[in-house]
Structures are given as C-alpha cells and as structure tokens.
Write a protein that holds these residues in place. Structure first.
Motif, PDB file in Angstrom:
ATOM      1  N   GLY A 262       0.793  -1.222   0.000  1.00 28.33           N
ATOM      2  CA  GLY A 262       0.000   0.000   0.000  1.00 28.33           C
ATOM      3  C   GLY A 262       0.821   1.266   0.000  1.00 28.33           C
ATOM      4  N   ASN A 263       2.063   1.171  -0.431  1.00 31.21           N
ATOM      5  CA  ASN A 263       2.963   2.325  -0.441  1.00 31.21           C
ATOM      6  C   ASN A 263       3.366   2.692  -1.866  1.00 31.21           C
ATOM      7  OD1 ASN A 263       3.846   3.106   2.505  1.00 31.21           O
ATOM      8  ND2 ASN A 263       3.725   0.878   2.461  1.00 31.21           N
ATOM      9  N   ALA A 364      -2.078  -1.757   3.874  1.00 24.60           N
ATOM     10  CA  ALA A 364      -1.319  -0.550   4.212  1.00 24.60           C
ATOM     11  C   ALA A 364      -0.298  -0.873   5.295  1.00 24.60           C
ATOM     12  CB  ALA A 364      -2.247   0.565   4.692  1.00 24.60           C
ATOM     13  N   SER A 373      -0.537   8.680   0.014  1.00 23.43           N
ATOM     14  CA  SER A 373      -1.232   7.817  -0.924  1.00 23.43           C
ATOM     15  C   SER A 373      -1.078   8.379  -2.334  1.00 23.43           C
ATOM     16  CB  SER A 373      -2.718   7.730  -0.568  1.00 23.43           C
ATOM     17  OG  SER A 373      -3.333   8.988  -0.801  1.00 23.43           O
TER      18      SER A 373
END
Length: 979
Positions: A262-263, A364, A373
């Motif tokens: 999630g990066n 995440a 994000s």
C-alpha cells in the motif's frame, strides 16, 4: 578529459590508486581507473600494472559493467602465467578470488553461451587444483550457475554447502544469503529467515551485504507476520542500495515491496530517485531484475486507477505510469526470453511472471514518517467530503448556487468555499451565461465575490500583498455593482492584509504597530462613511477593527494597548448580540479570551473560553468548536496543564473532522498536540502529530512552514534514536522538486541536510556523513550574514574528518571554524571540537600525532582565555577543567605519562571537591579514574594510585554518588589483584 594528474613514477601511481579507491563506484572512478592502467603500462615494472588492472576490474565489477570485467581479468591471468613470481601472496590471493567475479559477470550476459560458462568453471576448477586450493569456491559457483539456469539445484547445493570453507570462499554474509535463497526457493520462509538472521542483525557484512539480503528478506518477513521488522529492513536496506548501479535488483525489490504494502506513492518517489539506473546499468541480468520490480509497482499504480500519474523513466521523454509500464514490460520480456534461450529453460520468464502475479500482502503498512497515498501525489487531488456529517449540497441550478454561496459566506459557514469553487469553474467557462435575475445581481457582483474569496484564501496562506491587491480589486467591482457595504468590507480587508505585510529593518515591530494604528483609524472612518450597512456587514467591520487592535497588542505587548482591544471587543459583542449575529458573538468572545492571553492573564482567558464553549454547545455555530477547543488547549499548555491541553486538542481534532479540510487549522491542532505530548513524555505520539501537521501545511501551500515542521520532526526522530526514520524522511523532503531545484530557502534546505548528515553519522555511515558535512561546510563559508552557523558546521565537519583519520583536512576545516568564531564567538562549540580533534589524533597516531594534537589543544586554550575575558559561562563542562583533562588523555595516548598525570591533577584542582551536583561529581570521578590508571598501571605506582582511588570512593559515597564510584572501585580491585 583526465580525472587525475598523470603519475610520473610508481609512487605517484600507487598514491593515485589509493585515492581512486576512496571514490564511490561509478563512471568517475572507472574512467580514472582506465587512465591509471594506461599510465602503469609506461613503467618497466609489471607489478604496478597488475595493481592498476586489479583496480580497473573492481571498478567494472561494482560499476555494473560486466562485459568489461572478464577482459581485464584475462590480461591479469596472462601476466600470472607469464610471470608468476611478480604475484606475491596478496596479489595471488586476489587473482584466484576474482575467478568468481568473472563467473558472476558471465552469468549476467545472455550473449555468453551456456557452454562457455561451463568451460570457464572447468578452467577455474583446474586452476584451483593446480594451485593446491580447496574447491569449495568452485562448487559455490557451480551451484549459483545451476540456480541461475533453473536446473535441479539440490545436488549442486549439497556439493557446495557440505564442504568446509576455505580462504577463497565468499564471505560469511554472501554465503549466508545464498543458503537463505536456497530455502526461499524451496518455499520455506521461516528457515530462510533463520539462516539470514546474522546478516539481518548486522553481525555479518561486506561490500554487497547486508543490502542484498535485506532486499530479499522483505517479502518473507511479511508472509511470516513480521511487518514491523519488514519496515525496519526496508528503511535500512534501501539506503544501502539507492542509486547504486551495481545493485539494480535490490532497488527493484524495494519498489516491489512498496507496491505490495500500500505504499505505491513511496514507490514512485523511490523510482524517481533511481531514475539514473535506467541508463547506467550495463548488466542485462541486473536490469531484468530492476525492470521487473518497476513493472510490479507501475502495474499496481495502474490497477488503482492512477495510470496517468507521472512516473520517472528513461531519459528523453515524459512518462506516465501506464506508458512506462508498457515500455518496461516489453524490455523485460525481451531480456527474460534472451536468458531463457541461452539457458534452455523458462526459469527467468517464470520467475518474472510469479512476481507480476503476486497480490498485495498488506493493504497498508506505514513505512516512513511521511506516509502518502497516490491521491496525495496526484495533481489537484480533490478533497473528500467528510464522512461524519452531511455536507451542504451544492445546487445544480446557477441562481440557487450563487444565492447559497452568499448566504453561507454571510454566516462564515465552512461550506461556502465549495460553492465558490464550483462557481469559479462555471464562470470561467467560455459558454458561461449569467442569470438574468434581480435576486442574483449583475455579473460584476459575482466577479467581485469570487475575487473576495480568492483574496481570503491568499491571506490564509500569508500571501498578504496578493490578498490586499485582490481585496482592493473586489472593492472596485462592488462599487461598480452599486454595493457600497460590500465594497467597504473588501476595503477593510485590504487594509488589514496590507498591515500584515512584514516590515523590514530593526524597528519592524514599531513600524507595524504604527501601521495597525492607522489601519484601525481608517476602518473606523470607512464604517462611519458608509451608509446602509447590513447588520452582518457592520458586525464584520467591527470584528476587523478589533482584530487590527489585537494584532497591534500582539506586536507590541504593551499594556497601554490592552484596553483599546477590550473596548472594541465590547462594541462588537454588544452589536452582534443586539442583532443576533451568532458567528460574531462567538468571534467577540474568542477575541476577548485571546486578549487576556496576550496580556498575560491566562486564568481569565480560560474562564472566557469555558463560557464560550458552553455557548457554542448550546447555540452554535458548531464549526467554531474545534478552533475554540484548540485555543483552550494552547492556554492550558501555557498553564502547564498538559493533560487537560491534550484532551482539548484531541477533541478539537475529532470535531474538525466533521468539516471541510480548510475550515479548521488542523495543522496547528496537530502541532499543539505534539507539544502537549512532549510535556507528557510521549515523544513517539508527538512525532506522529508533527509529521501530520507538516503534511497538512504542505497540502495547503505553506511550504516554508511545512518544511520547518518536518525539520523539527526529523530532529525529534533522531533524538529518539530512530535514525533510519529520520534519514528516510529527509531523503523524501530533499527530493521534493522545489528543494532539489534550489528554490526553497537555502538556510532551511541546509538545516534539513545538516540533520540528515548527523543522522548518517549516528547510523555509523561515516563516509556519507563526512561527504555531506564537507559540502555543507563549503556552502556555509559564504554565509557572511551568519558566521556562527558556519562555525558550527565547520566544527562538526572537522571532527568527522578526524574520525576518518583525515587530520590534514580536519586542521583546514577547524581553521575555518576558528575564523568564523572570531566574527561570531562560539566558545563552547569550538573548545569541544578542538579537544575532540586532539583526542582523536593522539588516540589514532600515538606519539606521532602528539605535536599536532597539542596544537589543537593550544587553540582550545586560546578559546578558553577568550571566554574568560568575555565573562562567558559554559553551559556544560567548564572549559578550563575540560582542557586540562584532555591534556591528560592526549599525553596518556602518546605515552607521556608524567605529563598526563600532571594535567589530570590540574583538572582536579580546577574542578574542586565534588558536591551534591551529579554532573560535577561524574566529571571529577572520571578525572580521578584516569589519573589512577595512569599512575597505577602505566607509571607502575599502585600504592599512591590506590590511595587516590580509595579517598575518592569514600568522598563520593558520603555524598550519595554511588553510581560514580563503580569505575573507581573496579580499577582499585584491578590494581590490588596485580600487586
């Protein structure tokens, strides 16, 4: 163009080779190595050529040029065959070690036939056997070839791993990585991680390790439920491979890790930082590994609906994520196919497909102190409507939209900006037609409204000159529309914005106070001269008048300016109450509380805020609650009630979430919460609030404020020992386009770099830290307006150079610090720097460094004399006693024990007898300990040394300093044992 002077003899050649060895791998080092080979060929002796060729092969190997490494080695092997006697034991060891380098280079080149690679391994085996060397290194290369090709690796692994290591085996760290990768290939993550543990824990390392192992361990750590460890490994591992052309695969695996946790935004940031690898990597195998990691990232970005985001790719054109993915995918597919065709398997295509088919392992994982994000990095990202309340509906019909915007603006409602934003878009369209509706008014009125809204937003960003100009322009349009009340309001706002423009010069505060006095008078006249003001307009004018006087009080702090503010606030409150202008009643009460606070009566300010909160709860407006709670939180911080402040500020943040992002200054709430957390001893929580505050400031365009807050966050993370967090945060900030382009305030950018250099030093990356400090020292030398900062930076730089053993350069930079100190004294800083340089030189060079060490101490003595003449009192150790102690330590390192003992006795006399102060007692005890060691061990006089120690122990014990007695007791026991 030559990168170094042409050596005239072998001594100069060896010196040049040594200097080149200190350069980072890359084209500059490689070009210099090529030139030095040309120079070595001019000498009659063959050994200089051997050494130059060895340096060149190393440059090719670690500069990612595998095609050239075997060619150089072939020359070395020919020299060895023709003149084996010129190879001493060290050169012979290096030659046989590098058979493995050639094997590795050949594997990276798909144009080299598999038969040729096997033939090379046979050559290696024959050479090792002929030289009487163990074959474990050969079997290691045979195993790595089998793993590369995709054959059954178990037999090859057992032939290698079952053999005892030899002097020519790969280092422990590299072999640990190969064994771990074997278990990883077999699907045993846990066993792979257990095997890797010595490397992951920092117990084993080499040129490529631990960066290589750390990159491979990322996904196994996630799959086995260790996300926090994976985070730490990512931060430490990425720093070890970033921008390194010999480690493209490692960079690719970090990009893949970002994509699967999630990066994705951080992944794009790291991709931009490593853009040079697209063109610098000459290893097809390394490039395949890198490109596959890039494609995993870009594929994920595209799947999340952000394929049109810009992405850093091949030079020469602008890329989007989707466009670069297609380019990268085609090139990587071609490379994989070439390797598979050479190897006769589908191993590389299969491995590549497996990476591309992986699903995210975590939704995440917060990797850095600056989590963002893809929405955050997208241009003009829309602000999501709050989920906890129903936002005001923006009407579709144009007349209703205009009327609602004005109504909300009258109320000061936080939904007004959304209406103005929609109207701004509609009015800017080429086909815009203004409603023919008397209730809506003419087009010129709408244009004035939009200008007034734009001016208000400029003021919020502290762009006061722009705000003043826009308000004035709006006022003119309101007059054209026949709306004198709105024109008066706009002019009053222009006056206040103009008064806020910073004044230059030493009398800036006095000048600003005078401007604010005149501004208030102008506002009073404006109100008196404008007929027919509506109640909300009159209330706003009264509010602006009170604000002007409040700013004057804030500027001067003068008691005579307090009463006028209260008088204006009372006028506002009475008028707003009489006409039931709810928002301005609240504004008056808040101004009253602020005035009490500025005048120093915090309890009265809190009492006013308590009453205001009761009123807001009962009568509204609700959107004033977060700001009011924030004010009470700040007041309670001033009253040293951090717990209550924390509660208020937390509740303020909770309520702020109910309103649009720009309705409440949430960045300030987070900043104040950070302060409360520090008072409560919760620094990690403070760090989270600081970084959140900074990011919010950045989003609203307050870049200087944001970077200042981020700078504080970086320093706090360093103070907490979170070194990798600090470095990662600063790397992210320094990569921002305006920072990288030098558009940010140069001193603020230097502060960010300085903190990063200190973090690198704390992380024991002395080479990188020293390079950054040297660069900063050179830049700050031009800060004629701030010699004190240059003295500080130069002093720290000199110490780092001393730690690296570069005492000549350290002396030069210390002299720069002394010159700056002469203009802006930094007594304690310079004394500490010079004493530390003396200690380092004596410690590293012994008697040979004594003269230079004493020269440093002589400079420190002059600093102490200057400080004494200026009546300067040190905040830490007294300069004279610290200097005497350092004389003792320096002489002890150099073997001058009588001088050392005399200096330590002087230090003790200067310190005087210990008292209740623990710091003084600790410094006194350390001087006694060193004197005892010099006297009892080096001068071999244990009896007086024991008397000294026993007396000190008794004295310290009587004073209650038992902790300080422990080193003395231990030394006394050692001396008694030796008697």
């Amino acid at each position: 163009m030559p990168t170094a002077p042409h050596p005239q003899n072998t001594d100069e050649l060896y010196q040049a080779l040594q200097e080149n060895d200190q350069r980072p791998y890359g084209r500059a080092r490689t070009v210099t190595a090529e030139e030095l080979v040309d120079a070595a060929e001019q000498f009659a002796e063959p050994v200089p050529l051997v050494r130059a060729l060895l340096e060149l092969q190393e440059a090719y190997t670690y500069g990612s040029e595998p095609r050239k490494s075997p060619v150089v080695f072939a020359r070395l092997l020919t020299l060895f065959d023709e003149q084996p006697d010129i190879f001493d034991e060290r050169l012979r060891h290096m030659l046989f070690w590098r058979f493995k380098w050639v094997s590795n280079a050949l594997r990276q080149l798909p144009e080299i036939p598999l038969a040729s690679m096997r033939q090379w391994l046979t050559e290696m085996r024959d050479r090792y056997e002929k030289a009487g060397l163990g074959l474990q290194p050969y079997y290691g290369q045979a195993y790595q070839l089998a793993a590369h090709v995709g054959e059954d690796i178990t037999p090859a692994y057992e032939l290698w791993a079952g053999r005892a290591r030899t002097r020519l085996s790969d280092c422990e760290a590299c072999e640990i990585c190969e064994r771990a990768l074997y278990h990883l290939t077999a699907g045993d993550d846990e066993r792979a991680l257990r095997t890797w543990e010595p490397v992951l824990a920092g117990k084993e390392s080499c040129q490529e390790e631990p960066a290589r192992s750390l990159s491979y361990a990322l996904l196994p750590l996630l799959r086995t439920g260790r996300p926090d460890r994976a985070r730490d490994v990512h931060l430490a591992g990425y720093r070890g491979c970033r921008r390194n052309p010999s480690m493209p695969g490692e960079v690719g695996r970090h990009l893949e890790f970002c994509a699967l946790t999630g990066n994705e935004a951080r992944g794009l940031e790291l991709l931009a930082e490593n853009r040079s690898l697209f063109d610098e990597v000459d290893s097809p195998l390394g490039l395949l590994d890198f490109l596959t990691g890039v494609e995993v990232l870009l594929q994920r970005v595209e799947s999340l609906g952000h394929g049109e985001l810009p992405a850093a790719g091949y030079a020469g054109r602008t890329w989007t994520a989707v466009g670069l993915r297609a380019e990268v995918g085609g090139r990587a597919d071609d490379l994989a196919a070439r390797f598979d065709a050479r190897n006769g398997t589908t191993a590389h295509t299969d491995r590549r497909r497996a990476r591309l088919d992986r699903e995210p392992l975590l939704d995440a994982l917060e990797l850095t102190l600056r989590p963002r994000s893809l929405d955050d990095v997208a241009p003009a990202a829309p602000v999501a409507a709050p989920a906890s309340r129903t936002a005001a509906t923006v009407p579709d019909a144009l007349p209703e939209l205009i009327l609602q915007a004005r109504e909300l603006e009258e109320q000061g409602h936080p939904d007004a900006p959304a209406c103005w934003a929609r109207l701004r878009t509609l009015a800017a369209a080429r086909d815009y037609t203004h409603p023919d509706d008397s209730a809506v008014g003419p087009l010129v009125q709408l244009r004035a409204d939009l200008l007034a809204d734009e001016a208000g937003r400029a003021g919020q960003r502290d762009e006061f000159a722009d705000a003043a100009a826009l308000h004035e322009e709006a006022a003119g349009l309101y007059e054209d529309a026949g709306m004198p009340g709105d024109a008066a309001l706009a002019r009053a706002c222009a006056l206040l914005a103009a008064a806020e423009i910073p004044a230059d010069g030493a009398d800036g505060a006095e000048a600003k106070a005078a401007v604010l006095t005149a501004t208030h008078a102008s506002m009073v006249r404006l109100q008196e001269q404008t007929p027919g003001l509506a109640p909300y307009q009159e209330a706003r004018l009264l509010r602006l008048r009170a604000t002007a006087l409040g700013l004057r009080l804030q500027t001067t702090g003068s008691e005579e300016h307090v009463a006028p503010v209260f008088a204006e606030v009372d006028l506002l409150h009475a008028f707003a109450t009489r006409h039931d202008v709810v928002g301005q009643i609240s504004g008056a009460l808040q101004l009253r509380a602020s005035t009490y606070a500025i005048s120093g009566d915090l309890p009265a300010a809190v009492a006013e805020i308590d009453a205001l909160l009761d009123r807001l709860t009962a009568h509204g407006p609700a959107w004033h609650l977060p700001r009011t709670l924030g004010l009470r939180g700040r007041l309670r911080l001033g009253l040293q009630d951090a717990q209550a402040a924390h509660a208020d500020l937390t509740e303020g943040l909770r309520l702020a979430a109910d309103w649009p992002a720009d309705a409440v200054d949430t960045s300030r709430l987070h900043g104040d919460l950070a302060q409360a957390c520090m008072h409560l001893g919760r620094p990690d929580e403070a760090l989270r609030h600081l970084t959140r505050s900074a990011e919010l400031e950045l989003r609203r365009g307050s870049r200087i404020d944001a970077f200042c807050t981020y700078s504080n966050a970086a320093q706090l993370s360093l103070d907490l020992g979170r070194v990798e967090d600090c470095i990662a945060l600063l790397d992210s900030l320094l990569a921002e386009p305006d920072v990288a382009a030098g558009e940010l305030d140069d001193r603020l950018a230097a502060q960010l770099r300085l903190t990063r250099a200190r973090a690198l030093h704390a992380g024991e990356d002395l080479k990188a830290a020293t390079a950054e400090f040297v660069a900063l020292a050179a830049e700050s030398a031009g800060w004629d307006d701030d010699p004190g900062s240059h003295a500080m930076i130069a002093a720290e730089t000199a110490v780092l150079l001393g730690e690296s053993g570069e005492f000549g350069r350290a002396r030069e930079v210390a002299d720069q610090a002394l010159a700056a100190h002469a203009r802006a004294p930094r007594y304690e800083l310079l004394s500490s720097c010079l004493r530390e340089l003396a200690r380092l030189q004596a410690q590293q060079q012994g008697r040979d460094g004594l003269a230079d060490a004493r020269a440093f101490l002589a400079d420190a003595a002059r600093i102490a004399d200057e400080a004494r003449a200026a009546a300067y009192e040190a905040q830490g150790r007294p300069l004279d006693s610290a200097l005497a102690y350092e004389h003792g330590r320096v002489n002890a390192y150099a073997g001058e024990y009588e001088d050392a003992l005399a200096a330590l006795d002087k230090a003790l006399a200067l310190l005087g007898e210990p008292g209740p102060d623990a710091d003084h007692a600790g410094e006194w005890a350390e001087s006694v300990r060193l004197a005892g060691a010099v006297e009892g061990i080096y001068l071999e006089r244990p009896a007086p040394a024991l008397t000294r120690l026993d007396t000190a122990i008794t004295r310290l014990t009587a004073l209650g300093h038992t902790e300080e007695t422990k080193p003395l007791t231990s030394l006394a026991a050692q001396l008694r044992d030796e008697e």
